[in-house]
Scaffold this motif. Structure first.
Motif: not given
Length: 724
Positions: A259-274, A294-299
């Protein structure tokens, strides 16, 4: 035999028809004019009966019946798979009595019926017969195909040729391996499997068999391919937890070497896409996200990358950040000192957890024995149990004899504490017998405490329910008062004076105090009791004399103790009223004004009447008053009132039975005389009596935490005056 013949001849063309009446039935002959006549029946054939059916194999049935007709042209055979909808499956010639049905499936029910037929029509149906075909090893699969959809993913497909399989076994062999290995089993009727456990640029072979309860089919032909490309293997075991309301940590396993590295992706509770947060360098297996609230949902999800392409992403990991910093704090609970006897299941300690920031599960619990006298063998099997507030046991632990420590882990959710709340954990243990293999003495102090120095995954820790974060509780060692183990102990209880006994009169012998003592767990021996006596006067000092402690066998104080009921002790008098403070004459004892208590526990400026059960003289020898197991003795303190000083208000005398605030400095179990030299010497007793007034002088202790003794009420007798 033809009984009647009726003949009617008609010539039509080249044929002649002759009609006969034979035996009452019509029959006909037909023949060419120059040929041989043929006879056929004008009636339907008889019904066949005795139909039977049974399996020859899983795919073949045999039917048998009785042929009752002499004019049939043949038989029609019908079959149903549900007992209702019949379909004709065969016709057999006349005089047939058997048929083999080779178009059946394994492990199914079939119903059969037959009927005869000729030119006049069909007979009635035979009775139905139902039978089952046996199960069979399923047919082998065919047409196996393998397709590489990604460098690390292969789709395996096959044709299902059986109707009775329970599923399919898929086996795989990588190049260089000598044998196939089963990688999965599927359910019945499945014809595809996606293998996501392959590596890029690797050669694999597959084979498949169908199976059921009887066994498995032969394996399919081996089919293989080579995965392509240098795409890195995907990461696994993504874990995300909140380190604080504004900081999240993500970790994963590195399964790639290119691997050349790792991509980290995130989606917040008010976002449609990562969206991509970062690309880490190769071999890095964590990322700290400091951009959360604080007090937020993340994926979160992660994938490996290189110049060829990207691996498959991990499954998304969802987390809710806490509203505030998560803190678990520990405080000692209420678990007051007690005396216990062997066999009792006792509360050893309690401690409370308080949680802020988010809900938390208590996982690791570390305990220690925090007193030099404490022995792990004082507990049965060296075991303690952990309990919730309602008493439900949720865990247990065993103490290590060398370190005197114990550790246990609870499952998630077993002891959960909600945010901004507290819960108490109770630790219990069964007291071991005295003596025995470990020669356990009476008097041992079992002090179990929370071990605040031991934290981390092998010590005290909690896990945040929302964040998944490991939390070390804040708090020091607790200091429980402990359990004092005695083979027996006294239970001391105050007995109120009757109303007529609370009147103070000069020149009379008055009752000043009453109490009772019960021997719990075994016999006990009492060597010394102490009563603080003071009076309220406005001037001068009054006199009292002949203090005495008497002991009785009944609550009415009418039956003296057997031992103390002769000579100078007649009437149950323990010390014959001669001594106070052990040796001083008490015939004229001054009573000074009362003004609180001193450090020793007696009233300040009062007289401490120390009563020894000496049968003959004032002495400090370890003579004892013996109370047998389960028995109770009632005690009464009396004194002669010499004079009462006059004043503006009625005069009173206060009396109280005294306990001890600490153990003797020399230890909890000691010689009686040594205990009597300690500052805490108001109540001296022994759990070992041998049933005699004198005992071996080695197992005495004081009144510290004797049940009931520390809370004994004060009694008051008061002068009565006539009101003007």
């Amino acid at each position: 035999m033809i009984k009647k013949v009726f003949r009617n001849t008609v010539f039509i063309g080249l044929f002649t028809f002759v009609t006969l009446l034979i035996g009452g039935s019509l029959a006909a002959f037909t023949a060419p004019q120059n040929g041989t006549a043929q006879l056929f029946s004008a009636g339907t054939p008889a019904v066949p009966n005795k139909l039977q059916a049974g399996p020859l194999t899983a795919n073949q049935m045999v039917l048998k019946w009785s042929d009752n007709a002499d004019n049939e042209s043949g038989y029609r055979i019908e079959r149903s798979s549900d007992g209702e909808g019949f379909v004709q499956i065969a016709m057999v010639p006349a005089d047939s009595t058997e048929y083999e049905d080779s178009r059946v499936e394994p492990n199914k029910n079939y119903t059969y019926r037959i009927r005869a037929f000729n030119r006049s029509g069909n007979s009635e149906y035979s009775s139905h017969v139902t039978t089952s075909s046996p199960d069979a090893i399923p047919a082998a699969v065919s047409n196996v195909q393998v397709i590489a959809t990604e460098p690390t993913e292969i789709v395996v497909k096959w044709q299902d040729n059986s109707v009775n399989e329970k599923g399919f076994t898929i086996e795989r062999k990588k190049k260089g391996e000598t044998r196939f290995t089963e990688i999965t089993k599927t359910a019945a009727n499945i014809t595809q499997y996606i293998d996501k456990t392959v590596s890029a640029e690797s050669e694999y072979e597959y084979r498949i068999s169908a199976f059921n309860a009887l066994g498995r089919s032969v394996f399919s032909d081996v089919t293989g391919l080579t995965t392509g490309g240098d795409i890195p293997n995907p990461p696994t075991n993504l874990n995300v937890f909140a380190e604080s309301p504004t900081r999240v940590m993500a970790t994963w396993d590195d399964n790639a070497i290119n691997e050349a590295g790792y991509e980290v992706e995130r989606r917040a509770d008010n976002e449609e896409d990562f969206s991509k947060l970062t690309t880490t360098p190769p071999d890095v297996v964590f990322f700290r996200d400091n951009t959360v609230e604080g007090a937020r949902q993340y994926e979160y999800r992660v994938r490996a990358i290189n110049t060829i392409g990207t691996s498959r992403r991990t499954d998304a990991y969802t987390i809710i950040t806490p509203e505030e910093e998560t803190v678990v704090s520990i405080t000692a609970g209420e678990s007051g000192y007690r005396i216990a006897t062997p066999g009792e299941n006792e509360i050893l300690t309690k401690f409370s957890y308080t949680v802020t920031g988010e809900d938390a599960d208590i996982i690791g619990i570390a305990l220690q024995l925090s007193d030099e006298q404490s022995s792990v063998y004082d507990l049965v099997s060296q075991e303690i149990t952990l309990h919730k507030e309602n008493g439900t046991q949720i865990g247990s632990a065993i103490f290590d004899p060398e370190t005197k420590t114990a550790f246990t882990k609870l499952e998630k959710g077993v002891f959960r504490i909600e945010q901004n709340n507290a819960r108490t954990l109770t630790v219990r243990g069964i007291i071991a017998d005295r003596g025995g293999e470990y020669n356990l003495p009476s008097g041992n102090l079992i002090r179990v405490d929370y071990d605040g120095d031991k934290t981390g995954e092998d010590g005290n820790h909690a896990i945040g329910v929302t964040s998944g974060k490991i939390i070390n509780p804040i708090g020091n060692d607790t200091k429980s008062e402990g359990i004092r183990v005695m083979s027996a102990y006294p239970l001391v209880q105050y007995v109120p004076l009757k109303s007529n006994e609370t009147i103070l009169q000069a020149g009379t012998k008055r009752v000043l105090y009453k109490a009772k003592i019960t021997a719990i767990g075994g016999g006990i021996a009492i060597h010394k009791t102490t009563f603080s006596i003071s009076k309220e006067t406005e001037n001068g000092s009054g006199k009292t004399s002949e203090f005495a402690l008497s002991v009785f066998q009944n609550p009415d104080f009418t039956i003296p103790d057997i031992v103390f009921n002769e000579g100078q002790n007649l009437g149950g008098i323990v010390n014959a009223g001669r001594c106070y403070n052990g040796t001083k004459d008490n015939k004229e004892t001054p009573l000074l004004d009362s003004d609180g208590r001193n450090a020793k526990g007696s009233f300040e400026n009062s007289v401490a009447i120390e009563v020894y059960p000496d049968l003959t003289a004032c002495s400090k020898e370890p003579t004892v008053l013996v109370i047998s197991k389960g028995q109770t003795r009632w005690f009464k303190v009396t004194a002669t009132i010499g004079n009462i000083e006059s004043g503006d208000k009625p005069q009173s005398i206060h009396t109280q039975m005294e306990g001890d605030s600490l153990y003797p400095e020399g230890g909890s179990i000691w010689r009686a005389g040594d205990v009597d030299l300690d500052n805490n010497d108001n109540f001296i007793w022994s759990p070992a009596t041998l049933g005699k007034p004198k005992v071996i002088d080695k197992d005495f202790t004081n009144g510290f935490m004797v049940p009931g003794l520390s809370s004994m009420a004060s009694e008051t007798v008061t002068e009565q005056r006539e009101t003007e």
